[in-house]
Design an enzyme around this catalytic site. Sequence first.
Site, PDB file in Angstrom:
ATOM      1  N   SER A 229       0.833  -1.198   0.000  1.00  0.00           N
ATOM      2  CA  SER A 229       0.000   0.000   0.000  1.00  0.00           C
ATOM      3  C   SER A 229       0.876   1.260   0.000  1.00  0.00           C
ATOM      4  O   SER A 229       1.705   1.436  -0.888  1.00  0.00           O
ATOM      5  CB  SER A 229      -0.950  -0.047   1.209  1.00  0.00           C
ATOM      6  OG  SER A 229      -1.914   0.965   1.154  1.00  0.00           O
TER       7      SER A 229
ATOM      8  N   HIS B  18      -2.229  -1.264  -4.420  1.00  0.00           N
ATOM      9  CA  HIS B  18      -3.686  -1.279  -4.607  1.00  0.00           C
ATOM     10  C   HIS B  18      -4.203   0.150  -4.536  1.00  0.00           C
ATOM     11  O   HIS B  18      -3.458   1.090  -4.259  1.00  0.00           O
ATOM     12  CB  HIS B  18      -4.382  -2.174  -3.580  1.00  0.00           C
ATOM     13  CG  HIS B  18      -4.255  -1.721  -2.150  1.00  0.00           C
ATOM     14  ND1 HIS B  18      -4.763  -2.421  -1.089  1.00  0.00           N
ATOM     15  CD2 HIS B  18      -3.684  -0.618  -1.589  1.00  0.00           C
ATOM     16  CE1 HIS B  18      -4.512  -1.801   0.041  1.00  0.00           C
ATOM     17  NE2 HIS B  18      -3.866  -0.687  -0.238  1.00  0.00           N
TER      18      HIS B  18
END
Length: 211
Positions: free
Chosen positions: A106, A131
Site C-alpha cells: 500500500s 492497490h
Amino acid sequence: MRDPVETYMNLVPMVVEQTNRGERAYDIFSRLLKERIIFLTGPVEDGMSTLVVAQLLFLEAENPKKEISMYINSPGGVVTSGLAIYDTMQFIRPPVSTLCTGQAASMGSLLLCAGAKDMRFSLPNARIMVHQPSGGFQGQATDIMLHAQEILNLKKRLNEIYVKHTGQTYKAIEDALERDKFLTADMARDFGLVDKVIDKRPEEASPAKPV
C-alpha cells in the site's frame, strides 16, 4: 496488562561508544541515524510519519548533499500520513535511497518507489503490494458524496505518483491497482517499483549504502 509498545521499547538494544569525553550510550535506532539510516517500519500513521519527516529534515540540516538511506518494512496505512513522508522525501536536497526488507504494501510501496533514481532496492524475499486507496464514511448523504469524490481524487493523485516513479502508463497503473496486486522483488523491479534486487552488500559499501 503492560503496554506492548512499552515492552518493545524496553527490548531495543543500546549501543555504547567510547568518545573523548567518555562513554556514550545510544539506542540502536539513534546510532543508525548517525549513519543517515532511517527505519520506516510498521503501519504508516500520523505519529510514525511525524518521526520520519523530522529525521529527514534533521539529516538534511546536518548535510544537504549526503545520501539518506530509508529501510522500509510496512503494511501501509493512512494515505495522508504517507504523502507527508513522500512530499518531504521529494522536498529535501539529499538523495534518499530506499530498501525494502520484509514487505512494502500500500503506502509502503509508494514510498519505496519514491526513492532517488537508481537508488531503490529490495531484498530478494521481500514482498511488495500495490492497490487503490480504501476508506469508509458515515453521515449525511451530501457529506458521503463529498468524501467519495475526495477518495477518487486521492486515487487519481496516487496513480499519477506511481506513473512518475515507475515509468508505466496511467492505464497500466490504474489496471494494476484495481485490486490488491502482490509482487515478488523481481516482479517489482520489472514493474519499475525498484531499480535492483540485492542479496548481499558489496564489501566496500557502507551500512548507509546498500550497493
